[in-house]
Write a protein that holds these residues in place. Structure first.
Motif, PDB file in Angstrom:
ATOM      1  N   UNK A 117      33.450  54.592  45.134  1.00 55.55           N
ATOM      2  CA  UNK A 117      32.213  53.916  44.760  1.00 55.55           C
ATOM      3  C   UNK A 117      32.396  52.450  44.413  1.00 55.55           C
ATOM      4  N   UNK A 118      33.573  51.922  44.672  1.00 60.05           N
ATOM      5  CA  UNK A 118      33.896  50.522  44.417  1.00 60.05           C
ATOM      6  C   UNK A 118      34.637  49.970  45.626  1.00 60.05           C
ATOM      7  N   UNK A 119      34.424  48.700  45.926  1.00 57.94           N
ATOM      8  CA  UNK A 119      35.191  48.058  46.987  1.00 57.94           C
ATOM      9  C   UNK A 119      36.247  47.163  46.353  1.00 57.94           C
ATOM     10  N   UNK A 120      37.492  47.454  46.672  1.00 53.28           N
ATOM     11  CA  UNK A 120      38.587  46.604  46.213  1.00 53.28           C
ATOM     12  C   UNK A 120      38.681  45.392  47.127  1.00 53.28           C
ATOM     13  N   UNK A 121      39.496  44.430  46.735  1.00 52.93           N
ATOM     14  CA  UNK A 121      39.719  43.262  47.578  1.00 52.93           C
ATOM     15  C   UNK A 121      40.251  43.699  48.937  1.00 52.93           C
ATOM     16  N   UNK A 122      41.171  44.648  48.940  1.00 53.86           N
ATOM     17  CA  UNK A 122      41.771  45.114  50.191  1.00 53.86           C
ATOM     18  C   UNK A 122      40.728  45.767  51.096  1.00 53.86           C
ATOM     19  N   UNK A 123      39.822  46.542  50.500  1.00 53.40           N
ATOM     20  CA  UNK A 123      38.783  47.182  51.303  1.00 53.40           C
ATOM     21  C   UNK A 123      37.809  46.157  51.882  1.00 53.40           C
ATOM     22  N   UNK A 124      37.509  45.127  51.117  1.00 51.89           N
ATOM     23  CA  UNK A 124      36.577  44.096  51.597  1.00 51.89           C
ATOM     24  C   UNK A 124      37.251  43.112  52.540  1.00 51.89           C
ATOM     25  N   UNK A 154      42.433  31.342  50.304  1.00 50.80           N
ATOM     26  CA  UNK A 154      41.513  30.775  49.300  1.00 50.80           C
ATOM     27  C   UNK A 154      40.058  31.060  49.677  1.00 50.80           C
ATOM     28  N   UNK A 155      39.723  30.947  50.956  1.00 44.23           N
ATOM     29  CA  UNK A 155      38.357  31.216  51.402  1.00 44.23           C
ATOM     30  C   UNK A 155      38.006  32.682  51.173  1.00 44.23           C
ATOM     31  N   UNK A 156      38.897  33.602  51.566  1.00 45.90           N
ATOM     32  CA  UNK A 156      38.620  35.022  51.375  1.00 45.90           C
ATOM     33  C   UNK A 156      38.535  35.379  49.892  1.00 45.90           C
ATOM     34  N   UNK A 157      39.393  34.773  49.076  1.00 50.56           N
ATOM     35  CA  UNK A 157      39.318  34.996  47.634  1.00 50.56           C
ATOM     36  C   UNK A 157      37.962  34.554  47.083  1.00 50.56           C
ATOM     37  N   UNK A 158      37.499  33.383  47.497  1.00 49.10           N
ATOM     38  CA  UNK A 158      36.223  32.880  46.979  1.00 49.10           C
ATOM     39  C   UNK A 158      35.045  33.722  47.489  1.00 49.10           C
TER      40      UNK A 158
END
Length: 145
Positions: free
Chosen positions: A38-45, A72-76
């Motif tokens: 029920x949550x999207x992690x950074x890796x999933x996104x 940096x773009x993906x992090x933001x």
């Protein structure tokens, strides 16, 4: 991929149909939520964000991109979705940010039709399909009377 014609109204009208928009968002969220928590992690996104290819192409042509800049773009972009900054994106955050991004596209596009190449599973493609179904239903009801 397919070539479609759409305008800002196509997107806005799709967003205003809460049932259609929510169904599309819930389907995409479930697809991305690979561990079903029920949550999207950074890796999933990350796969979804990379699929946007925001910097890797210029007018459809692949270009060399600095890897650190991409990170940096993906992090933001991830932080843009993670409203409460807890390191994950829940369905409501995903829905709210998707709506904001689509409204921004509609505003940028305006109300003059444009021809675009759309990914089959994209939200824009879903908006075009929704509009086509509405027009067909309207036409069919006119023909029946």
């Amino acid at each position: 991929m397919s070539v479609e014609i759409l305008d800002g109204a196509t997107i806005v009208n799709f967003l205003e149909d809460e049932d259609a928009f929510n169904l599309s968002v819930c389907d995409r969220f479930a697809h991305l939520d690979s561990n079903d928590d029920g949550q999207l992690s950074y890796e999933e996104m990350l796969k979804e964000l990379q699929g946007l290819r925001v910097m890797e192409t210029h007018f459809g042509v692949d270009v060399e991109t600095d890897r650190d800049e991409l990170v940096r773009v993906y992090d933001s972009l991830f932080v843009q979705f993670d409203h409460d900054l807890n390191g994950t994106v829940d369905l409501e955050e995903f829905k709210a940010e998707t709506r904001q991004m689509m409204l921004a596209m509609a505003n940028g596009m305006g109300f003059l039709p444009v021809q675009m190449v759309l990914e089959e599973d994209s939200f824009l493609k879903k908006a075009v399909e929704w509009e086509s179904a509405k027009l067909l239903a309207s036409y069919s009801s006119c023909m029946a009377t």
